[in-house]
Every structure is written in C-alpha cells, then in structure tokens.
Design an enzyme around this catalytic site. Structure first.
Site, PDB file in Angstrom:
ATOM      1  N   ASP A   1      80.031  77.265  28.865  1.00 14.50           N
ATOM      2  CA  ASP A   1      80.707  76.031  29.490  1.00 14.50           C
ATOM      3  C   ASP A   1      82.186  75.877  29.343  1.00 14.50           C
ATOM      4  O   ASP A   1      82.469  74.854  29.022  1.00 14.50           O
ATOM      5  CB  ASP A   1      80.054  74.757  28.732  1.00 14.50           C
ATOM      6  CG  ASP A   1      78.380  74.852  28.750  1.00 14.50           C
ATOM      7  OD1 ASP A   1      77.990  75.537  29.665  1.00 14.50           O
ATOM      8  OD2 ASP A   1      77.997  73.677  28.394  1.00 14.50           O
TER       9      ASP A   1
ATOM     10  N   LYS B   1      72.397  75.427  33.176  1.00 16.03           N
ATOM     11  CA  LYS B   1      71.515  74.823  32.344  1.00 16.03           C
ATOM     12  C   LYS B   1      71.775  73.121  32.537  1.00 16.03           C
ATOM     13  O   LYS B   1      72.797  72.722  33.089  1.00 16.03           O
ATOM     14  CB  LYS B   1      71.850  75.363  30.863  1.00 16.03           C
ATOM     15  CG  LYS B   1      73.352  74.821  30.224  1.00 16.03           C
ATOM     16  CD  LYS B   1      73.415  75.675  29.043  1.00 16.03           C
ATOM     17  CE  LYS B   1      74.883  75.408  28.510  1.00 16.03           C
ATOM     18  NZ  LYS B   1      75.054  73.924  28.177  1.00 16.03           N
TER      19      LYS B   1
ATOM     20  N   CYS C   1      77.351  72.723  22.253  1.00 18.40           N
ATOM     21  CA  CYS C   1      76.535  73.761  23.004  1.00 18.40           C
ATOM     22  C   CYS C   1      76.836  75.334  22.466  1.00 18.40           C
ATOM     23  O   CYS C   1      76.017  75.975  22.640  1.00 18.40           O
ATOM     24  CB  CYS C   1      77.174  73.881  24.626  1.00 18.40           C
ATOM     25  SG  CYS C   1      76.421  72.251  25.273  1.00 18.40           S
TER      26      CYS C   1
END
Length: 208
Positions: A14, A114, A163
């Site tokens: 990310d 995601k 994450c």
C-alpha cells in the site's frame, strides 16, 4: 547490492498517496519511504515482487462517513469482530489510491488490489478481514507465491501497525519465513510501535 536467493519475494504494501502526509489517512512520514523503496526495487535484489493496492468502493463498510454520529478511528462491531472506522481513503480510481508515481512499478510481478468488497475490510495481502460468514477469505497470494517456488517473503510499506503487520502475520501463518523491513515501514500511530514489535516477536518474524 547482492541479489537474494530465488525463493525470497518482496511484498510492498500500500505505497499510495492517501497513506502519506496530505492524504486522507496519513502515516507518520509515510512519504519518506518512496525513495528508499524505489531504490530497493531498482536494485532488483528480489526475483519476485508483489505490490498491494488498497482499492475501496465509495460505499466501503470501513468508512466512518457511512455511520451517522461516528468519527474516524472509532471502533464498532462488524460481522462480529472489532472494526476501526477510517476516513474515506483509497477510493477506486482516485489519485490517492494510485500506486505512488515515484516508484517504477514495472518491476512488480503482481499488483494485488484489496479491500474491493463493500462489506469486508482487507488489511492483509493474504486474507481479507472477517466477512459476513465469519471467515477470512484467502486472496490467492499464498498459492501464487508457492507456484513460483517462494518460501520466504520480506515485507515493507504502509502502514506498519495495520496492513504490513497483518500481511507479515498471515504470511507466517501460511508457512512462509518472514522478514520485516522495519525501517521501510511507517505507522498510522507511533504509539503502536511497541505492540507491533511484540506481535512480530510472537509470530517469529525477523526484523531486517
């Protein structure tokens, strides 16, 4: 830099503008990762590179804006499990959701999006958070890596305490050896660093 063995893969989690200063959900000094991660990828030390991309629909269940009277970072119960409510972030097709343009993503062998299901959050690259049926559905990444002979993964990116941590924990649970590039991660809150270190130690995850 010396190339790593072919059985070791890198997962960049990310690295998106919304998780950096000025973005919707900024991590502490998140933008400081762009240059060193770009350099790491450019060095081509890893034979396999996976990039994850938070990619939410506008009506995502984790957004505080959908719950009257709730503020970002409040906790609710979602599908029987604790859910942090977030500012609207990484909305599909927005600039903040793009992989950061300061990195050459052509070296990535796979981009895994995601958080695409409206009612299910997704921190980890390996499994979504708990859904309506009480399970954490697999993303298929573990199989993708195994078919390429990968037995060890190294993780970096954003956010260290969510994450990246969940990705590392799930990789370990799936049977991979895991290395955590601590200096190539940044947290949503530095107050969580001690708990993150403890969680990594508990899971047997090495700090790189």
């Amino acid at each position: 830099m010396t190339a790593l063995p072919a059985h070791v893969a890198l997962i960049v989690v990310d690295l998106q503008p919304d998780f950096m200063p000025g973005g919707a959900l900024p991590c502490v000094d998140g933008d400081a990762l762009v240059e060193p991660i770009a350099a790491l990828l450019h060095a081509r030390r890893y034979h396999a590179v996976v990039a994850t991309q938070d990619w939410h629909p506008r009506n995502h269940a984790s957004f505080a804006s959908h719950y009257p009277g709730q503020a970002p970072f409040a906790q609710i119960q979602l599908h029987g499990h604790a859910q942090t409510l977030w500012p609207d972030h990484c909305v599909q097709g927005t600039t903040g959701a793009a992989l950061h343009p300061g990195v050459d993503w052509d070296v990535a062998d796979m981009v895994l999006r995601k958080g695409t299901r409206p009612r299910v959050d997704s921190y980890s690259a390996f499994r979504e958070n708990h859904g309506p049926d009480g399970t954490r559905p697999a993303t298929g990444l573990a199989g993708w890596l195994r078919e390429r002979g990968i037995t060890e993964v190294h993780v970096c990116g954003l956010a260290r305490d969510y994450c990246v941590l969940w990705t590392a924990q799930d990789a370990a649970s799936a049977g991979f050896a895991v290395g955590f590039h601590w200096e190539l991660t940044r947290p949503v809150s530095a107050d969580n660093d001690d708990a993150t270190r403890q969680a990594l130690a508990t899971a047997g995850i090495a700090l790189l």
